[in-house]
Design an enzyme around this catalytic site. Structure first.
Site, short mmCIF file in Angstrom:
data_model
loop_
_atom_site.label_atom_id
_atom_site.label_comp_id
_atom_site.label_asym_id
_atom_site.label_seq_id
_atom_site.Cartn_x
_atom_site.Cartn_y
_atom_site.Cartn_z
N ALA A 170 -11.57 -7.98 2.79
CA ALA A 170 -12.06 -9.37 2.88
C ALA A 170 -11.43 -10.16 4.02
O ALA A 170 -11.41 -11.39 3.98
CB ALA A 170 -11.84 -10.06 1.56
N SER A 171 -10.93 -9.48 5.05
CA SER A 171 -10.47 -10.22 6.23
C SER A 171 -11.68 -10.75 6.97
O SER A 171 -12.73 -10.11 7.02
CB SER A 171 -9.66 -9.31 7.15
OG SER A 171 -8.33 -9.18 6.69
N SER A 199 0.84 -1.20 0.00
CA SER A 199 0.00 0.00 0.00
C SER A 199 0.88 1.25 0.00
O SER A 199 2.10 1.18 0.21
CB SER A 199 -0.89 0.01 1.24
OG SER A 199 -0.08 0.24 2.39
N ASP A 206 -6.79 3.54 -7.70
CA ASP A 206 -8.07 3.68 -7.00
C ASP A 206 -8.53 5.14 -7.11
O ASP A 206 -8.20 5.98 -6.28
CB ASP A 206 -7.93 3.26 -5.54
CG ASP A 206 -9.26 3.36 -4.81
OD1 ASP A 206 -10.25 3.76 -5.44
OD2 ASP A 206 -9.30 3.04 -3.60
N HIS A 224 -12.84 -2.02 4.80
CA HIS A 224 -11.49 -2.21 5.34
C HIS A 224 -11.50 -2.20 6.86
O HIS A 224 -12.38 -1.59 7.47
CB HIS A 224 -10.55 -1.11 4.82
CG HIS A 224 -10.30 -1.20 3.34
ND1 HIS A 224 -10.83 -0.32 2.44
CD2 HIS A 224 -9.58 -2.10 2.62
CE1 HIS A 224 -10.44 -0.66 1.22
NE2 HIS A 224 -9.69 -1.73 1.30
N ASP A 236 -1.23 -1.63 -3.95
CA ASP A 236 -2.59 -1.62 -3.41
C ASP A 236 -3.05 -0.16 -3.25
O ASP A 236 -2.35 0.66 -2.66
CB ASP A 236 -2.55 -2.32 -2.04
CG ASP A 236 -3.92 -2.58 -1.47
OD1 ASP A 236 -4.87 -2.78 -2.26
OD2 ASP A 236 -4.04 -2.63 -0.23
N ILE A 291 -6.42 -9.34 1.82
CA ILE A 291 -6.37 -9.61 3.26
C ILE A 291 -5.20 -8.85 3.89
O ILE A 291 -4.04 -9.06 3.53
CB ILE A 291 -6.21 -11.12 3.52
CG1 ILE A 291 -7.45 -11.87 2.98
CG2 ILE A 291 -5.99 -11.41 5.00
CD1 ILE A 291 -7.29 -13.36 2.88
N ASP A 292 -5.53 -7.96 4.79
CA ASP A 292 -4.52 -7.23 5.55
C ASP A 292 -4.82 -7.33 7.05
O ASP A 292 -3.98 -7.74 7.85
CB ASP A 292 -4.47 -5.77 5.11
CG ASP A 292 -3.32 -5.01 5.75
OD1 ASP A 292 -2.55 -5.63 6.50
OD2 ASP A 292 -3.19 -3.80 5.53
N SER A 293 -6.05 -6.98 7.43
CA SER A 293 -6.37 -6.93 8.87
C SER A 293 -6.10 -8.26 9.58
O SER A 293 -5.62 -8.27 10.73
CB SER A 293 -7.83 -6.53 9.07
OG SER A 293 -8.02 -5.21 8.60
P1 13P Z 1 -8.95 -5.96 5.22
O1 13P Z 1 -8.86 -4.73 6.06
O2 13P Z 1 -10.29 -6.60 5.33
O3 13P Z 1 -7.85 -6.92 5.48
O4 13P Z 1 -8.82 -5.49 3.67
C1 13P Z 1 -7.56 -5.30 3.09
C2 13P Z 1 -7.64 -4.68 1.75
O5 13P Z 1 -8.66 -4.58 1.12
C3 13P Z 1 -6.38 -4.17 1.19
O6 13P Z 1 -6.57 -3.49 -0.02
O1 G3H Z 2 -6.72 -1.25 2.11
C1 G3H Z 2 -5.97 -0.92 2.99
C2 G3H Z 2 -4.91 -1.85 3.45
O2 G3H Z 2 -5.31 -2.50 4.63
C3 G3H Z 2 -3.61 -1.12 3.62
O3 G3H Z 2 -3.62 -0.32 4.74
O4 G3H Z 2 -2.69 1.84 3.89
O5 G3H Z 2 -2.66 1.28 6.34
O6 G3H Z 2 -1.16 0.08 4.76
P1 G3H Z 2 -2.46 0.80 4.95
ZN ZN Z 3 -8.40 -2.43 -0.15
#
Ligand code: 13P
Ligand code: G3H
Ligand code: ZN
Length: 309
Positions: free
Chosen positions: A213-214, A50, A104, A180, A82, A255-257
């Site tokens: 999508a977490s 990101s 985006d 998110h 991202d 998936i990030d969270s």
């Molecule tokens: P989560 O916060 O659900 O993991 O989503 C991550 C995401 O969409 C990153 O682009």
């Molecule tokens: O969509 C967002 C992702 O979870 C990335 O988050 O910009 O804090 O790294 P971030």
């Molecule tokens: Zn996202």
């Protein structure tokens, strides 16, 4: 083994009724945990960076770590930007060797979104890089942009054909109720599969992307709450819904969270159990293992991408 685009990954995923996990990476341990799981399960994988990750870790460090993971695992992987917010950010990643970027511009007007996306697509395609764009807006927080639930707008199926046709984009992120972060629903989780179905009818064979999508895995939220954290009401997308999405036109699941929760829960527990330790390797090692286990679980039980590399 190499950094590759997502073109073949998505084609195979669409036809095979599974999805590829796109995992956000911010440091070495996260990259190792994700890619070791993918290697053991012979799964395709997308590593995404990101704007915040680029600011935190420096894009060059992350790129070199991902290249190291390709060498170590022998897997093909896609390196993806991202939520690229401007043409310049996308250009910098394309020039630096990313194989995929997201532009985006979903918070702009439909016309402006088309204009910016098309500009990125032209630059990217000339250099063999693929592009993801977004139509509709997710609720939640990403970098400095905070979209309230009230402002979240579902993707309008009647816009997708014109958008894809005019931009030439390779995949499309849609808003069907995910968001998110770790607090996705206040009541019963609900996704608009009818919108996904309508889009699939209009764009047969076209890869769709699901952000936010977490599943906000309860085991890790409980661990955080048990060991000094405070996250009441954390709730994600139920795994059953994600499995349903993975079997459909959704080829990429972001998936990030869940990574953040696995890391933080594990480290909180570690310090509770070992209050006198201060060597970062001691607590980052179990955090890395937790990421690996969590990603392996997603690959096997949610995405269905095991054995598909
Ligand atoms: P989560 O916060 O659900 O993991 O989503 C991550 C995401 O969409 C990153 O682009
Ligand atoms: O969509 C967002 C992702 O979870 C990335 O988050 O910009 O804090 O790294 P971030
Ligand atoms: Zn996202």
């Amino acid at each position: 083994m190499a950094l590759v685009t997502t073109t073949n990954m998505f084609k195979k995923a669409y036809e095979g009724g599974y999805a590829i996990g796109a995992f956000n990476v911010n440091n070495m341990e996260i990259i190792q945990g994700i890619t070791e799981a993918a290697q053991e399960l012979n799964s395709p994988v997308i590593l995404q960076v990101s704007k915040g990750a680029r600011a935190y870790a420096n894009a060059t460090y992350l790129q070199k770590l991902v290249e190291a993971a390709v060498i170590e695992t022998g897997l093909d992987m896609a390196l993806h930007l991202d939520h690229g917010d401007t043409f310049e950010t996308c250009k910098s990643c394309i020039d630096g060797g990313f194989t995929s970027v997201m532009i985006d511009a979903s918070h702009h007007s439909f016309e402006e979104n088309i204009k910016i996306t098309k500009q990125v697509v032209e630059y990217a395609h000339d250099r063999g890089v693929v592009v993801e764009a977004e139509l509709g807006q997710l609720a939640g927080v990403e970098d400095e942009v905070n979209v309230s639930d009230d402002n979240a707008s579902y993707t309008r199926p009647e816009e997708v054909e014109e958008f894809v046709g005019k931009t030439g984009v390779d995949s499309l992120a849609i808003a069907i109720g995910t968001s998110h972060g770790a607090f996705k629903f206040t009541g019963e989780p609900k996704l608009r599969f009818d919108i996904l179905e309508a889009i699939t009818q209009i764009l047969p064979g076209f890869p769709i992307v699901l952000h936010g999508a977490s599943s906000v895995i309860p085991e890790y939220v409980d661990m955080i709450n048990k060991f000094g954290g405070d996250m009441p009401g954390a709730q994600g997308v139920p795994e059953e819904m994600l499995r349903q999405a993975a079997k459909s036109a959704v080829c990429k699941i972001n998936i990030d969270s869940d990574i953040r929760l696995a890391v933080t829960g594990t480290i909180r527990k570690y310090f509770h159990d070992n209050p006198s330790h201060f060597d970062p390797r001691q607590y980052l090692k179990p955090a890395r293992t937790a990421v690996k286990e969590m990603v392996a679980h997603k690959i096997k039980n949610v995405l269905g991408s095991d054995g598909k590399a």
